[in-house]
Design a protein around this motif. Structure first.
Motif, PDB file in Angstrom:
ATOM      1  N   GLY A 100       0.783  -1.224   0.000  1.00 52.62           N
ATOM      2  CA  GLY A 100       0.000   0.000   0.000  1.00 52.62           C
ATOM      3  C   GLY A 100       0.813   1.273   0.000  1.00 52.62           C
ATOM      4  O   GLY A 100       0.282   2.354   0.297  1.00 52.62           O
ATOM      5  N   LYS A 101       2.090   1.191  -0.391  1.00 54.57           N
ATOM      6  CA  LYS A 101       2.969   2.361  -0.361  1.00 54.57           C
ATOM      7  C   LYS A 101       2.952   3.148  -1.668  1.00 54.57           C
ATOM      8  O   LYS A 101       3.168   4.367  -1.660  1.00 54.57           O
ATOM      9  N   VAL A 102       2.745   2.471  -2.789  1.00 58.35           N
ATOM     10  CA  VAL A 102       2.723   3.153  -4.096  1.00 58.35           C
ATOM     11  C   VAL A 102       1.609   2.557  -4.942  1.00 58.35           C
ATOM     12  O   VAL A 102       1.221   1.398  -4.770  1.00 58.35           O
ATOM     13  N   THR A 103       1.107   3.355  -5.858  1.00 56.72           N
ATOM     14  CA  THR A 103       0.158   2.865  -6.847  1.00 56.72           C
ATOM     15  C   THR A 103       0.215   3.771  -8.064  1.00 56.72           C
ATOM     16  O   THR A 103       0.937   4.776  -8.072  1.00 56.72           O
ATOM     17  N   VAL A 104      -0.531   3.421  -9.096  1.00 56.50           N
ATOM     18  CA  VAL A 104      -0.649   4.250 -10.289  1.00 56.50           C
ATOM     19  C   VAL A 104      -1.994   4.950 -10.236  1.00 56.50           C
ATOM     20  O   VAL A 104      -3.029   4.296 -10.117  1.00 56.50           O
ATOM     21  N   HIS A 105      -1.970   6.270 -10.272  1.00 56.74           N
ATOM     22  CA  HIS A 105      -3.193   7.058 -10.295  1.00 56.74           C
ATOM     23  C   HIS A 105      -3.554   7.311 -11.750  1.00 56.74           C
ATOM     24  O   HIS A 105      -2.817   7.978 -12.478  1.00 56.74           O
ATOM     25  N   LEU A 106      -4.659   6.766 -12.190  1.00 54.59           N
ATOM     26  CA  LEU A 106      -5.037   6.835 -13.593  1.00 54.59           C
ATOM     27  C   LEU A 106      -5.666   8.178 -13.938  1.00 54.59           C
ATOM     28  O   LEU A 106      -6.576   8.647 -13.265  1.00 54.59           O
ATOM     29  N   ARG A 107      -5.167   8.770 -15.022  1.00 57.97           N
ATOM     30  CA  ARG A 107      -5.775   9.986 -15.560  1.00 57.97           C
ATOM     31  C   ARG A 107      -6.912   9.635 -16.509  1.00 57.97           C
ATOM     32  O   ARG A 107      -8.004  10.173 -16.423  1.00 57.97           O
ATOM     33  N   GLU A 108      -6.606   8.717 -17.457  1.00 53.68           N
ATOM     34  CA  GLU A 108      -7.586   8.346 -18.475  1.00 53.68           C
ATOM     35  C   GLU A 108      -7.195   6.999 -19.066  1.00 53.68           C
ATOM     36  O   GLU A 108      -6.008   6.692 -19.222  1.00 53.68           O
ATOM     37  N   VAL A 109      -8.206   6.193 -19.370  1.00 59.22           N
ATOM     38  CA  VAL A 109      -8.000   4.922 -20.071  1.00 59.22           C
ATOM     39  C   VAL A 109      -8.695   5.017 -21.422  1.00 59.22           C
ATOM     40  O   VAL A 109      -9.909   5.239 -21.489  1.00 59.22           O
ATOM     41  N   TYR A 110      -7.927   4.868 -22.508  1.00 63.31           N
ATOM     42  CA  TYR A 110      -8.455   4.979 -23.866  1.00 63.31           C
ATOM     43  C   TYR A 110      -8.484   3.595 -24.508  1.00 63.31           C
ATOM     44  O   TYR A 110      -7.589   2.777 -24.281  1.00 63.31           O
ATOM     45  N   PRO A 111      -9.453   3.321 -25.375  1.00 56.71           N
ATOM     46  CA  PRO A 111      -9.409   2.084 -26.158  1.00 56.71           C
ATOM     47  C   PRO A 111      -8.285   2.183 -27.191  1.00 56.71           C
ATOM     48  O   PRO A 111      -7.833   3.283 -27.542  1.00 56.71           O
ATOM     49  N   LEU A 112      -7.846   1.036 -27.678  1.00 55.22           N
ATOM     50  CA  LEU A 112      -6.716   0.988 -28.612  1.00 55.22           C
ATOM     51  C   LEU A 112      -6.933   1.884 -29.822  1.00 55.22           C
ATOM     52  O   LEU A 112      -6.000   2.555 -30.284  1.00 55.22           O
ATOM     53  N   GLU A 113      -8.152   1.928 -30.340  1.00 55.59           N
ATOM     54  CA  GLU A 113      -8.408   2.713 -31.548  1.00 55.59           C
ATOM     55  C   GLU A 113      -8.274   4.219 -31.315  1.00 55.59           C
ATOM     56  O   GLU A 113      -8.247   5.000 -32.266  1.00 55.59           O
ATOM     57  N   ARG A 114      -8.200   4.634 -30.042  1.00 52.34           N
ATOM     58  CA  ARG A 114      -8.020   6.053 -29.729  1.00 52.34           C
ATOM     59  C   ARG A 114      -6.601   6.339 -29.218  1.00 52.34           C
ATOM     60  O   ARG A 114      -6.385   7.273 -28.454  1.00 52.34           O
ATOM     61  N   ALA A 115      -5.647   5.576 -29.690  1.00 50.48           N
ATOM     62  CA  ALA A 115      -4.265   5.786 -29.259  1.00 50.48           C
ATOM     63  C   ALA A 115      -3.779   7.196 -29.578  1.00 50.48           C
ATOM     64  O   ALA A 115      -3.023   7.792 -28.808  1.00 50.48           O
ATOM     65  N   ALA A 116      -4.212   7.752 -30.695  1.00 44.21           N
ATOM     66  CA  ALA A 116      -3.803   9.120 -31.048  1.00 44.21           C
ATOM     67  C   ALA A 116      -4.298  10.113 -29.999  1.00 44.21           C
ATOM     68  O   ALA A 116      -3.573  11.048 -29.626  1.00 44.21           O
ATOM     69  N   ASP A 117      -5.532   9.927 -29.508  1.00 41.76           N
ATOM     70  CA  ASP A 117      -6.049  10.805 -28.456  1.00 41.76           C
ATOM     71  C   ASP A 117      -5.252  10.647 -27.168  1.00 41.76           C
ATOM     72  O   ASP A 117      -5.022  11.622 -26.439  1.00 41.76           O
ATOM     73  N   ALA A 118      -4.836   9.423 -26.878  1.00 45.85           N
ATOM     74  CA  ALA A 118      -4.007   9.187 -25.698  1.00 45.85           C
ATOM     75  C   ALA A 118      -2.699   9.962 -25.801  1.00 45.85           C
ATOM     76  O   ALA A 118      -2.224  10.546 -24.822  1.00 45.85           O
ATOM     77  N   HIS A 119      -2.106  10.000 -26.990  1.00 46.35           N
ATOM     78  CA  HIS A 119      -0.867  10.759 -27.188  1.00 46.35           C
ATOM     79  C   HIS A 119      -1.114  12.253 -27.033  1.00 46.35           C
ATOM     80  O   HIS A 119      -0.287  12.961 -26.442  1.00 46.35           O
ATOM     81  N   ARG A 120      -2.231  12.730 -27.545  1.00 45.44           N
ATOM     82  CA  ARG A 120      -2.557  14.158 -27.362  1.00 45.44           C
ATOM     83  C   ARG A 120      -2.657  14.501 -25.881  1.00 45.44           C
ATOM     84  O   ARG A 120      -2.205  15.560 -25.430  1.00 45.44           O
ATOM     85  N   ASP A 121      -3.268  13.607 -25.133  1.00 44.73           N
ATOM     86  CA  ASP A 121      -3.431  13.812 -23.696  1.00 44.73           C
ATOM     87  C   ASP A 121      -2.072  13.895 -23.004  1.00 44.73           C
ATOM     88  O   ASP A 121      -1.807  14.816 -22.225  1.00 44.73           O
ATOM     89  N   VAL A 122      -1.192  12.956 -23.311  1.00 43.43           N
ATOM     90  CA  VAL A 122       0.120  12.922 -22.666  1.00 43.43           C
ATOM     91  C   VAL A 122       0.944  14.150 -23.013  1.00 43.43           C
ATOM     92  O   VAL A 122       1.577  14.765 -22.145  1.00 43.43           O
ATOM     93  N   GLU A 123       0.940  14.555 -24.279  1.00 43.55           N
ATOM     94  CA  GLU A 123       1.795  15.671 -24.660  1.00 43.55           C
ATOM     95  C   GLU A 123       1.196  17.030 -24.321  1.00 43.55           C
ATOM     96  O   GLU A 123       1.867  18.052 -24.456  1.00 43.55           O
ATOM     97  N   SER A 124      -0.050  17.059 -23.814  1.00 41.33           N
ATOM     98  CA  SER A 124      -0.617  18.328 -23.353  1.00 41.33           C
ATOM     99  C   SER A 124       0.142  18.874 -22.149  1.00 41.33           C
ATOM    100  O   SER A 124       0.222  20.078 -21.945  1.00 41.33           O
TER     101      SER A 124
END
Length: 305
Positions: A269-293
């Protein structure tokens, strides 16, 4: 054939599209994983834009993704550490944005049963990056540690890991809308931008012992001004400025041992991943836009169920 998000060429997010590519198979010493989810990292974004270190072939279609989680599907000759059906998380260099990925067996660890797929997928990249960065700077009991860009995937993990390793105070820089997120992690939030040095000194009058930078040149220079020992300042992004300032590179390399240590901290319980957004595979381009924002909090992940 299998589904994958692959590059048709280098360029903006639009060059990353879902397509069918050849299905890989495990060779000697390798394991094939049926991917359930894959993390999206700034490394992937840089490669998509045309940055290709010498270990990446400039051939298309190019499947990105170097952290993932899934189920062992096939093992190659000589592999005894994993068997088909086991749930794992791991890392590579490319290939994670796909239904199947093949990696050496020593780049996998077993996934805790209670760890969600999306968390497992985004665990290796930022987790191992934070581990290497904090190991380079050193974290001693009671230290005051500064994390620049603390609300992102790398920063969020770094805050948690520094506290797990005994830091007395972690100061995190972020926009004001992410200050509550940092407080929830146990950090002291400070707004980045002009006047950063003065704001940090106001909350840490006894000084800062170590600093990690994931924000860029301005934050890195502020970190150097705040930390007495330059060997305890590292950056994940501003490499040219770091060289000019005479700073150390982040040391170490990714390993299953490092990843297993982080998984054990997760189970405690010391570390975890806090999720911002989960995209389906077909929206990988949107995931990249999100990260590079550069303005979100937590981790971006692709679902490939």
């Amino acid at each position: 054939m299998m589904r994958a998000a692959a590059l048709s060429g280098f360029g903006p997010p639009e060059v990353l599209r879902e397509t069918d590519v050849e299905e890989p198979h495990a060779g000697s010493g390798q394991v094939r994983v049926r991917v359930r989810a894959a993390g999206v990292l700034p490394f992937d974004v840089r490669v998509r834009g045309g940055w290709t270190p010498p270990f990446i072939k400039r051939e298309f279609p190019l499947v990105l993704g170097n952290e993932f989680a899934g189920v062992v599907d096939e093992t190659g000759e000589g592999v005894t550490s994993f068997t088909a059906g086991e749930e794992v998380l791991g890392y590579g260099v490319l290939g994670g944005y796909a239904e199947y990925v093949v990696v050496p067996a020593e780049q996998l660890v077993r996934k805790p049963a209670a760890m969600p797929w999306e968390v497992a997928a985004g665990f290796s990249g930022n987790g191992q990056g934070a581990h290497m960065a904090l190991s380079t700077t050193g974290v001693h009991e009671g230290d005051t540690v500064l994390v620049n860009a603390a609300a992102g995937g790398f920063g969020t993990f770094s805050v948690q890991l520094a506290l797990a390793w005994g830091a007395g105070t972690v100061i995190g820089t972020a926009s004001e809308r992410n200050h509550d997120h940092l407080r929830a992690l146990g950090a002291v939030p400070v707004t980045y931008g002009e006047g950063l040095v003065e704001r940090v000194r106001a909350v840490a009058p006894d000084g800062v012992d170590a600093a990690l930078d994931a924000a860029g040149p301005e934050a890195l220079r502020a970190s150097v001004e705040l930390v007495k020992d330059r060997d305890r300042v590292v950056t994940m992004v501003a490499t040219e400025e770091a060289a000019e300032l005479g700073l150390r590179d982040v040391g170490g390399a990714r390993s299953a041992e490092r990843l297993a240590e982080l998984v054990e901290l997760y189970e405690r319980g010391k570390v975890t991943v806090h999720l911002r957004e989960v995209y389906p595979l077909e929206r990988a381009a949107d995931a990249h836009r999100d990260v590079e924002s550069g303005h979100g909090r937590g981790k971006v992940v692709l679902s490939i169920a």
